[in-house]
Design a protein around this motif. Structure first.
Motif, PDB file in Angstrom:
ATOM      1  N   ALA A  22       0.840  -1.205   0.000  1.00 30.87           N
ATOM      2  CA  ALA A  22       0.000   0.000   0.000  1.00 30.87           C
ATOM      3  C   ALA A  22       0.870   1.248   0.000  1.00 30.87           C
ATOM      4  O   ALA A  22       0.591   2.223  -0.698  1.00 30.87           O
ATOM      5  CB  ALA A  22      -0.931  -0.012   1.204  1.00 30.87           C
ATOM      6  N   SER A  23       1.946   1.229   0.793  1.00 29.09           N
ATOM      7  CA  SER A  23       2.853   2.365   0.871  1.00 29.09           C
ATOM      8  C   SER A  23       3.986   2.187  -0.134  1.00 29.09           C
ATOM      9  O   SER A  23       4.643   1.146  -0.166  1.00 29.09           O
ATOM     10  CB  SER A  23       3.418   2.487   2.289  1.00 29.09           C
ATOM     11  OG  SER A  23       4.242   3.612   2.408  1.00 29.09           O
ATOM     12  N   ARG A  27       3.787   7.120  -2.926  1.00 27.78           N
ATOM     13  CA  ARG A  27       2.561   7.170  -2.119  1.00 27.78           C
ATOM     14  C   ARG A  27       2.898   6.665  -0.718  1.00 27.78           C
ATOM     15  O   ARG A  27       2.510   5.570  -0.322  1.00 27.78           O
ATOM     16  CB  ARG A  27       1.461   6.320  -2.760  1.00 27.78           C
ATOM     17  CG  ARG A  27       0.106   6.465  -2.062  1.00 27.78           C
ATOM     18  CD  ARG A  27      -0.927   5.545  -2.712  1.00 27.78           C
ATOM     19  NE  ARG A  27      -0.500   4.149  -2.689  1.00 27.78           N
ATOM     20  CZ  ARG A  27      -1.146   3.159  -3.323  1.00 27.78           C
ATOM     21  NH1 ARG A  27      -2.203   3.426  -4.035  1.00 27.78           N
ATOM     22  NH2 ARG A  27      -0.713   1.917  -3.251  1.00 27.78           N
ATOM     23  N   LEU A  32      -1.822   7.645   2.788  1.00 29.12           N
ATOM     24  CA  LEU A  32      -2.759   6.524   2.724  1.00 29.12           C
ATOM     25  C   LEU A  32      -4.018   6.790   3.548  1.00 29.12           C
ATOM     26  O   LEU A  32      -3.971   7.449   4.585  1.00 29.12           O
ATOM     27  CB  LEU A  32      -2.096   5.250   3.252  1.00 29.12           C
ATOM     28  CG  LEU A  32      -0.895   4.703   2.487  1.00 29.12           C
ATOM     29  CD1 LEU A  32      -0.392   3.441   3.175  1.00 29.12           C
ATOM     30  CD2 LEU A  32      -1.233   4.437   1.033  1.00 29.12           C
ATOM     31  N   ASP A  33      -5.109   6.222   3.093  1.00 26.75           N
ATOM     32  CA  ASP A  33      -6.339   6.126   3.885  1.00 26.75           C
ATOM     33  C   ASP A  33      -6.399   4.704   4.408  1.00 26.75           C
ATOM     34  O   ASP A  33      -6.574   3.755   3.646  1.00 26.75           O
ATOM     35  CB  ASP A  33      -7.556   6.437   3.006  1.00 26.75           C
ATOM     36  CG  ASP A  33      -8.887   6.214   3.725  1.00 26.75           C
ATOM     37  OD1 ASP A  33      -8.868   5.860   4.927  1.00 26.75           O
ATOM     38  OD2 ASP A  33      -9.936   6.363   3.079  1.00 26.75           O
ATOM     39  N   SER A  39      -6.839  10.620   4.160  1.00 25.56           N
ATOM     40  CA  SER A  39      -5.439  10.271   4.380  1.00 25.56           C
ATOM     41  C   SER A  39      -5.018  10.592   5.802  1.00 25.56           C
ATOM     42  O   SER A  39      -5.619  11.439   6.484  1.00 25.56           O
ATOM     43  CB  SER A  39      -4.540  11.022   3.396  1.00 25.56           C
ATOM     44  OG  SER A  39      -4.523  12.414   3.702  1.00 25.56           O
ATOM     45  N   TYR A 301      -6.697  -6.432   3.729  1.00 26.06           N
ATOM     46  CA  TYR A 301      -6.745  -5.021   3.367  1.00 26.06           C
ATOM     47  C   TYR A 301      -6.758  -4.960   1.844  1.00 26.06           C
ATOM     48  O   TYR A 301      -5.836  -5.478   1.185  1.00 26.06           O
ATOM     49  CB  TYR A 301      -5.533  -4.256   3.892  1.00 26.06           C
ATOM     50  CG  TYR A 301      -5.466  -2.816   3.385  1.00 26.06           C
ATOM     51  CD1 TYR A 301      -6.069  -1.789   4.090  1.00 26.06           C
ATOM     52  CD2 TYR A 301      -4.813  -2.506   2.192  1.00 26.06           C
ATOM     53  CE1 TYR A 301      -6.025  -0.483   3.633  1.00 26.06           C
ATOM     54  CE2 TYR A 301      -4.769  -1.200   1.719  1.00 26.06           C
ATOM     55  CZ  TYR A 301      -5.382  -0.194   2.443  1.00 26.06           C
ATOM     56  OH  TYR A 301      -5.346   1.093   1.972  1.00 26.06           O
ATOM     57  N   ASP A 303      -7.228  -2.232  -1.389  1.00 21.27           N
ATOM     58  CA  ASP A 303      -7.371  -0.859  -1.848  1.00 21.27           C
ATOM     59  C   ASP A 303      -8.744  -0.681  -2.482  1.00 21.27           C
ATOM     60  O   ASP A 303      -9.201  -1.549  -3.232  1.00 21.27           O
ATOM     61  CB  ASP A 303      -6.273  -0.569  -2.872  1.00 21.27           C
ATOM     62  CG  ASP A 303      -6.189   0.899  -3.225  1.00 21.27           C
ATOM     63  OD1 ASP A 303      -7.136   1.410  -3.862  1.00 21.27           O
ATOM     64  OD2 ASP A 303      -5.183   1.535  -2.886  1.00 21.27           O
ATOM     65  N   ALA A 305      -9.642   0.846  -4.925  1.00 23.70           N
ATOM     66  CA  ALA A 305      -9.581   0.792  -6.384  1.00 23.70           C
ATOM     67  C   ALA A 305      -9.662  -0.631  -6.915  1.00 23.70           C
ATOM     68  O   ALA A 305      -9.952  -0.844  -8.098  1.00 23.70           O
ATOM     69  CB  ALA A 305      -8.288   1.446  -6.870  1.00 23.70           C
ATOM     70  N   VAL A 322      -2.843  -8.357   1.590  1.00 22.98           N
ATOM     71  CA  VAL A 322      -2.938  -6.951   1.198  1.00 22.98           C
ATOM     72  C   VAL A 322      -2.963  -6.895  -0.326  1.00 22.98           C
ATOM     73  O   VAL A 322      -2.019  -7.349  -0.981  1.00 22.98           O
ATOM     74  CB  VAL A 322      -1.755  -6.123   1.738  1.00 22.98           C
ATOM     75  CG1 VAL A 322      -1.919  -4.662   1.354  1.00 22.98           C
ATOM     76  CG2 VAL A 322      -1.646  -6.265   3.251  1.00 22.98           C
ATOM     77  N   ASP A 323      -4.040  -6.352  -0.878  1.00 28.48           N
ATOM     78  CA  ASP A 323      -4.218  -6.301  -2.330  1.00 28.48           C
ATOM     79  C   ASP A 323      -4.328  -4.849  -2.776  1.00 28.48           C
ATOM     80  O   ASP A 323      -5.242  -4.133  -2.363  1.00 28.48           O
ATOM     81  CB  ASP A 323      -5.477  -7.076  -2.727  1.00 28.48           C
ATOM     82  CG  ASP A 323      -5.631  -7.218  -4.232  1.00 28.48           C
ATOM     83  OD1 ASP A 323      -4.838  -6.634  -4.983  1.00 28.48           O
ATOM     84  OD2 ASP A 323      -6.568  -7.926  -4.658  1.00 28.48           O
ATOM     85  N   THR A 324      -3.370  -4.406  -3.611  1.00 31.25           N
ATOM     86  CA  THR A 324      -3.406  -3.039  -4.120  1.00 31.25           C
ATOM     87  C   THR A 324      -3.681  -2.985  -5.622  1.00 31.25           C
ATOM     88  O   THR A 324      -3.504  -1.948  -6.257  1.00 31.25           O
ATOM     89  CB  THR A 324      -2.075  -2.324  -3.830  1.00 31.25           C
ATOM     90  OG1 THR A 324      -1.002  -3.073  -4.417  1.00 31.25           O
ATOM     91  CG2 THR A 324      -1.851  -2.192  -2.333  1.00 31.25           C
TER      92      THR A 324
END
Length: 355
Positions: A22-23, A27, A32-33, A39, A301, A303, A305, A322-324
């Motif tokens: 995510a980070s 970004r 991040l939110d 954010s 988690y 994102d 999007a 964690v999926d971005t």
């Protein structure tokens, strides 16, 4: 004391590697939110505006994040964004902000707070704690907020207070990120608080303390800022790179010049997915896009999007997913704090678009 005339410096720096994917470099964590709807930087600026007027709030950030940071700040009426040409850690960043403020207001009182922490508090509670800090700063000492630890966390720094009262106390020493056994001992013996990195000082006394304990940093910053409203990149690159804890807080505490104020608000530095899981576990486990069978403690988690993608975990406990969209991290709680090793390997593979 009221906080209305104080300046508030919000430090928007760091890469947040342990919150990958995510980070990222473009970004970082403070943009991040993490579930609040805005954010972390925006939340930090809103808290700053509970204390003072927009013209007395200053954001310190790196050149690569200037556009995003300015956009968020200006949306809230905040126009002072101080740009570091390159990352030199927190001591130069805070010395830079204090130097800028002191040039127009030498006796200014300053509150410093990170942009990437999660704090839940009401206006009165927040303002009361900051007012206590400013009273201490007015006397020439450096004030910092300590949080009573709820568990033995190895990701936090600790403050050892000299006294045993529930009010402000002189600081005996700062202890950086201990191992598990040491953190458990701190919790058992008492007297230790988590270091929130929220501080207050007068501009005049801060610069005096820097002259005493970190003169190389102070002189380097002064050289880099000889021209008003400009930080010379070449001179800035020669400023020693060091955290405020090592450069100033530790030696100033040894000299008896640091006071800790217990913070009564809910605070967390979401530095790892483990910390996010601890704080968000109930919501994470109620995620309608996650089904877990024979998988205790599984969390997700995703994102926003990514959309409505669904996830199924079977037979694996304490899994963190964690999926971005362009990357998926699959790890467990034992490895969450060590993601720097993984990110380093990704860099070695040449996957620069994921860094």
């Amino acid at each position: 004391m009221t906080t209305t005339n104080a300046h508030v410096v919000v430090l928007a720096g760091g890469s947040g590697t342990r919150l990958w994917p995510a980070s990222r470099q473009d970004r970082p964590k403070f943009l991040l939110d993490l579930g609040s709807g805005e954010s972390l930087l925006e939340s930090a600026l809103r808290r700053a505006l509970l204390l003072t007027t927009p013209d007395r709030v200053h954001v310190v950030t790196g050149a690569s994040h200037e556009a995003h940071t300015r956009a968020i700040a200006e949306q809230l009426g905040i126009g002072s964004t101080i740009i570091e040409p390159s990352a030199r850690d927190t001591a130069p960043a805070l010395c830079l902000a204090t130097t800028v403020i002191a040039r127009s207001e030498p006796e200014a009182l300053i509150i410093s707070t990170p942009a990437d922490h999660v704090i839940e508090t009401d206006r009165n509670q927040w303002a009361a704690t900051m007012s206590t800090m400013l009273e201490i700063a007015l006397g020439g000492d450096i004030a910092c907020v300590g949080i009573s630890p709820t568990h033995p966390d190895t990701a936090y720094g600790y403050i050892l207070a000299l006294g045993s009262s529930h009010g402000p106390q002189r600081v005996a020493s700062f202890k950086e990120k201990p191992d598990r056994a040491t953190a458990e001992r701190y919790l058992q013996v008492g007297g230790y608080l988590w270091n929130s990195a929220i501080m207050a000082w007068s501009a005049k006394s801060f610069l005096q303390h820097m002259e005493t304990h970190a003169s190389a940093v102070l002189s380097g910053v002064q050289t880099a800022t000889m021209e008003p409203d400009h930080v010379d990149p070449g001179a800035w690159s020669r400023v020693p790179r060091v955290a405020i804890d090592y450069a100033l807080l530790e030696p100033a505490a040894a000299a008896g010049s640091v006071v800790v104020v217990p913070g009564t608000f809910d605070w967390a530095d979401i530095g790892t997915w483990n910390a996010w899981t601890d704080r968000s576990s109930a919501a994470a486990r109620r995620n309608r896009n996650l089904v877990a069978v024979d998988a205790e403690g599984a969390v997700l988690y995703a994102d926003p999007a990514v959309g409505g993608r669904r996830y199924a975990i079977f037979g694996l406990d304490d899994l963190v997913v964690v999926d971005t969209g362009d990357a998926v991290l699959i790890t467990d709680r034992d490895h969450c704090a060590d993601l720097k090793r993984l990110v380093a390997r990704i860099g070695e593979l040449g996957w620069v678009d994921l860094l």
